[in-house]
Scaffold this motif. Structure first.
Motif, PDB file in Angstrom:
ATOM      1  N   GLY A 103       0.740  -0.325   8.214  1.00 11.62           N
ATOM      2  CA  GLY A 103       0.820  -0.454   9.665  1.00 11.62           C
ATOM      3  C   GLY A 103       0.337  -1.819  10.131  1.00 11.62           C
ATOM      4  N   GLU A 106       2.860  -4.244   9.785  1.00  9.37           N
ATOM      5  CA  GLU A 106       4.070  -3.841  10.518  1.00  9.37           C
ATOM      6  C   GLU A 106       5.213  -3.502   9.575  1.00  9.37           C
ATOM      7  N   GLN A 120      -1.935   9.054  11.424  1.00 11.19           N
ATOM      8  CA  GLN A 120      -1.661   7.638  11.215  1.00 11.19           C
ATOM      9  C   GLN A 120      -0.236   7.258  11.610  1.00 11.19           C
ATOM     10  N   VAL A 121       0.720   8.124  11.279  1.00  7.43           N
ATOM     11  CA  VAL A 121       2.134   7.844  11.532  1.00  7.43           C
ATOM     12  C   VAL A 121       2.657   8.877  12.513  1.00  7.43           C
ATOM     13  N   THR A 126       6.088   5.542  15.320  1.00  8.98           N
ATOM     14  CA  THR A 126       5.536   4.461  14.491  1.00  8.98           C
ATOM     15  C   THR A 126       6.067   4.530  13.062  1.00  8.98           C
ATOM     16  N   ALA A 159       3.851   0.588  14.959  1.00  2.53           N
ATOM     17  CA  ALA A 159       2.904   0.908  13.874  1.00  2.53           C
ATOM     18  C   ALA A 159       1.775  -0.118  13.858  1.00  2.53           C
ATOM     19  N   MET A 163      -2.201   0.749  14.589  1.00  3.33           N
ATOM     20  CA  MET A 163      -3.266   0.428  13.640  1.00  3.33           C
ATOM     21  C   MET A 163      -4.328  -0.449  14.293  1.00  3.33           C
TER      22      MET A 163
END
Length: 183
Positions: A103, A106, A120-121, A126, A159, A163
């Motif tokens: 992330g 990118e 996270q995703v 993202t 993403a 992060m």
């Protein structure tokens, strides 16, 4: 040519076999795709699994499309070179560091909807999430990511923002300080 990778310890629960079984479907649409399996086995049973993966590559006629790189120290450079990162564990993975690194770089991510990964995703925001141990679903998400450049760019950008906003060192320090201020 598209470059995909799975980065992490080579062990059965990380789902490398799922990615290998998804690859033939991806190759039907994108025949020049290459998959890097980055990492090594740490335990004796994992070395048996690594050999199983090598045999599966031959069985599925993927030898010209899959490269086992072993352990690497240049992960940021690798992430910057990828078209897509695959992280498809079949068991819960609480907070995979590779997704934080991806992330931050990118990278476009396709990951299993298991453990802490959905934190996270964010699916469709993202990156893409798929059910664990589903090669067909994984293949379709990979194809979707490779087939729409503007969507891929948007997901990569978001993403990176996620992060930085939620998982950066500064955010971590701020949250820890807030806990100490409550005491």
């Amino acid at each position: 040519t598209f470059l995909l990778a799975i980065i992490g310890q080579v062990t059965a629960w990380k789902g490398h076999e799922v990615a290998l079984r998804a690859l033939p479907t991806v190759l039907k649409q994108y025949p020049n795709t290459r998959l890097l399996i980055v990492g090594k086995s740490l335990w004796s049973e994992d070395k048996i699994y690594a050999q199983h993966l090598a045999n599966l590559v031959k069985e599925l006629h993927l030898s010209e499309h899959v490269l086992f790189t072993g352990f690497r120290q240049d992960i940021p450079l690798m992430l910057a070179s990828l078209d897509l990162l695959i992280h498809c564990p079949i068991k819960p993975d609480p907070l995979p560091r590779i997704l934080l690194e991806a992330g931050a770089q990118e990278a476009l991510i396709v990951a299993s909807r298991v453990g802490g990964i959905p934190e996270q995703v964010l699916d469709g925001e993202t990156g893409f999430l798929v059910e664990p141990n589903q090669p067909k679903e994984l293949a379709q998400a990979i194809i979707k990511g490779l087939s729409d450049d503007s969507l891929a760019l948007h997901l990569r950008t978001m993403a990176g923002k996620r992060m930085r906003d939620l998982f950066s060192i500064q955010q971590h320090v701020t949250r820890i300080e807030a806990i100490y201020n409550l005491i």
